[in-house]
Motif scaffolding. Structure first.
Motif, PDB file in Angstrom:
ATOM      1  N   SER A   1       9.030  16.163  27.326  1.00 34.43           N
ATOM      2  CA  SER A   1       9.451  17.557  27.468  1.00 34.43           C
ATOM      3  C   SER A   1       9.707  17.961  28.918  1.00 34.43           C
ATOM      4  N   ALA A   2       9.052  17.315  29.870  1.00 33.03           N
ATOM      5  CA  ALA A   2       9.215  17.684  31.277  1.00 33.03           C
ATOM      6  C   ALA A   2      10.409  16.998  31.939  1.00 33.03           C
ATOM      7  N   LEU A   3      11.073  16.083  31.231  1.00 29.88           N
ATOM      8  CA  LEU A   3      12.183  15.342  31.828  1.00 29.88           C
ATOM      9  C   LEU A   3      13.482  16.137  31.796  1.00 29.88           C
ATOM     10  N   PRO A   4      14.202  16.163  32.915  1.00 30.27           N
ATOM     11  CA  PRO A   4      15.525  16.780  32.888  1.00 30.27           C
ATOM     12  C   PRO A   4      16.544  15.842  32.220  1.00 30.27           C
ATOM     13  N   THR A   5      17.703  16.385  31.891  1.00 31.88           N
ATOM     14  CA  THR A   5      18.774  15.594  31.290  1.00 31.88           C
ATOM     15  C   THR A   5      19.175  14.473  32.232  1.00 31.88           C
ATOM     16  N   GLY A   6      19.387  13.269  31.673  1.00 26.96           N
ATOM     17  CA  GLY A   6      19.812  12.149  32.506  1.00 26.96           C
ATOM     18  C   GLY A   6      19.601  10.814  31.825  1.00 26.96           C
ATOM     19  N   VAL A   7      19.865   9.764  32.589  1.00 27.35           N
ATOM     20  CA  VAL A   7      19.693   8.392  32.118  1.00 27.35           C
ATOM     21  C   VAL A   7      18.439   7.826  32.775  1.00 27.35           C
TER      22      VAL A   7
END
Length: 109
Positions: A84-90
């Motif tokens: 949940s704490a991760l931003p959008t990305g690879v």
């Protein structure tokens, strides 16, 4: 901007691939039988990522962004990883189960 993002993605995957080839080419390292690991859903827009292994042993997960920086480290006793704490990305997941280590690409929408 998209070209730079794709280039960084390629470089990150290449770096993890080279370290995996080096570990396989080293004849002094002993590896037990390959552990099958599945991650889902991938790509993921929710808050939970499921990591399933055949053996069900304790799993250690390191999560790296595309620049190779470790953004998360978890020791899982269940099959759920909170993202949940991760931003959008690879991201690259480095999953260690027992003596077996594998890497998987993960996309967060």
């Amino acid at each position: 901007m998209k070209k730079i993002y794709l280039l960084l993605t390629f470089i990150g995957i290449l770096c993890f691939s080279i370290t995996g080839v080096h570990a396989q080419a080293n004849p002094t390292s002993k590896q037990d039988s390959a552990e099958r690991v599945e991650i889902y859903p991938n790509p993921n827009s929710g808050n939970t990522l499921f990591i399933i292994s055949e053996s069900g042993k304790t799993t250690t997960v390191s999560l790296y962004n595309i620049l190779g920086e470790r953004v998360s480290f978890e020791v899982l006793t269940s099959k759920r990883l909170d993202i949940s704490a991760l931003p959008t990305g690879v991201y690259i997941l480095r999953i260690k189960i027992g003596k077996h280590t594998s890497s998987r690409k993960f996309i967060r929408n």
